[in-house]
Design an enzyme around this catalytic site. Structure first.
Site, mmCIF file in Angstrom:
data_model
loop_
_atom_site.group_PDB
_atom_site.id
_atom_site.type_symbol
_atom_site.label_atom_id
_atom_site.label_comp_id
_atom_site.label_asym_id
_atom_site.label_seq_id
_atom_site.Cartn_x
_atom_site.Cartn_y
_atom_site.Cartn_z
ATOM 1 C CG HIS A 1 -5.548 -2.736 1.182
ATOM 2 N ND1 HIS A 1 -4.939 -2.454 -0.026
ATOM 3 C CD2 HIS A 1 -4.965 -1.891 2.086
ATOM 4 C CE1 HIS A 1 -4.051 -1.490 0.138
ATOM 5 N NE2 HIS A 1 -4.039 -1.136 1.417
ATOM 6 C CB SER B 1 -0.965 -0.049 1.191
ATOM 7 O OG SER B 1 -1.976 0.915 1.078
ATOM 8 C CG ASP C 1 -7.371 -3.375 -2.059
ATOM 9 O OD1 ASP C 1 -7.977 -2.457 -1.471
ATOM 10 O OD2 ASP C 1 -6.138 -3.521 -2.018
#
EC number: 3.1.2.12
Length: 277
Positions: A254, A145, A221
């Site tokens: 995620h 991320s 995600d």
């Protein structure tokens, strides 16, 4: 460096150290996994950059990386995501301030006093690792991320320093998405030209290159469309003839459930590249 945690893991040691950072002007914690072979020889290093809200603990406790690092004889260094302390500027939100350093060098007050994560990751931390651990000069970088963004930026801006780069769910166009726009405005100011130094797609379009980029992205995600936009990276790499291994995974989100599912393949990828050099 002060040893504050030590855990036997897959024949090696998952340690956590504390040290004073001259770049960040605060005490910092960093996780270091030393595989079994580190007891008798120098090994290459993988730097892992974590995402928003994380510290040095998330990756070392949730990813299962130790098994694969032991198998492939790689030291894994997992720093915190920002400067820390009551004297360090912070914000009452999860995506700015402590836990959200974005791996850049802030230029705007009050952030510019401590938020020099780019310098810390590129210069200070590798020097500490070389001086305190049985590490060779060969290193690779990865992250998740916000940390995937940092890994891509550091590799693209310093292609001779990192043997390989990979990322999970990276923010590839930060100046075009809310997370990046809000952070960059605070840390770097309103001059959007300055933002492009930390924008992977823009760096590639300007001619910055690496040999190859590996990315894994979950298609369940929640941040994929609004914040991550992996397809932008895929498109610019195709246009600029940069080799990629970009994989999309049905059903994965995620979280560290996703990271832990594929971290072994990332470690094997980096081990192969590190052993080729």
């Amino acid at each position: 460096m002060e040893l504050i945690e030590k855990h036997a893991s897959f024949g090696g040691w998952q340690n956590v150290y504390r040290h004073y950072s001259a770049s960040l002007k605060c005490e910092m914690n960093v996780g270091v996994y030393l595989p079994p072979k580190a007891a008798g020889e120098k090994l290459p290093v993988l730097y892992w950059l974590s995402g928003l809200t994380c510290n040095e603990q998330n990756f070392i406790t949730k990813s299962g990386v130790q098994r694969y690092a032991a198998e492939h004889n790689i030291i894994v260094v997992a720093p915190d995501t920002s400067p820390r302390g009551s004297h360090v500027a912070d914000a009452d939100r999860y995506d700015l301030g402590q836990g959200a350093g974005f791996y850049l060098n802030a230029t705007q007050a009050p952030w510019n006093e401590h938020y020099k994560m780019y310098d810390y990751i590129r210069n200070e931390l590798p020097d500490l690792v070389m001086n305190h651990f049985p590490a060779t000069a060969k290193k690779s970088i990865s992250g998740h991320s916000m940390g995937g963004l940092g890994a891509l930026v550091l590799a693209l801006r310093n292609p001779d320093e990192y043997v390989s780069v990979s990322a999970f769910s990276p923010i590839v166009s930060p100046s075009q998405v809310p997370w990046g726009q809000q952070a960059f405005a605070a840390y770097l100011g309103e001059n959007k030209e300055a933002w492009l130094d930390y924008h992977p797609v823009s760096l590639i379009s300007q001619g910055q290159r690496v040999a190859e980029i590996m990315v894994d992205q979950g298609l369940s995600d929640d941040f994929y469309a609004e914040q991550l936009r992996t397809q932008n990276l895929e498109k610019i790499c195709q246009e600029m003839n940069i080799k990629t291994l970009i994989r999309y995974h049905e059903g994965y989100d995620h979280s560290y459930y996703f990271v832990s599912s594929f971290i072994g393949e990332h470690i094997a990828y980096h081990a192969n590249k590190l052993n080729m050099r």
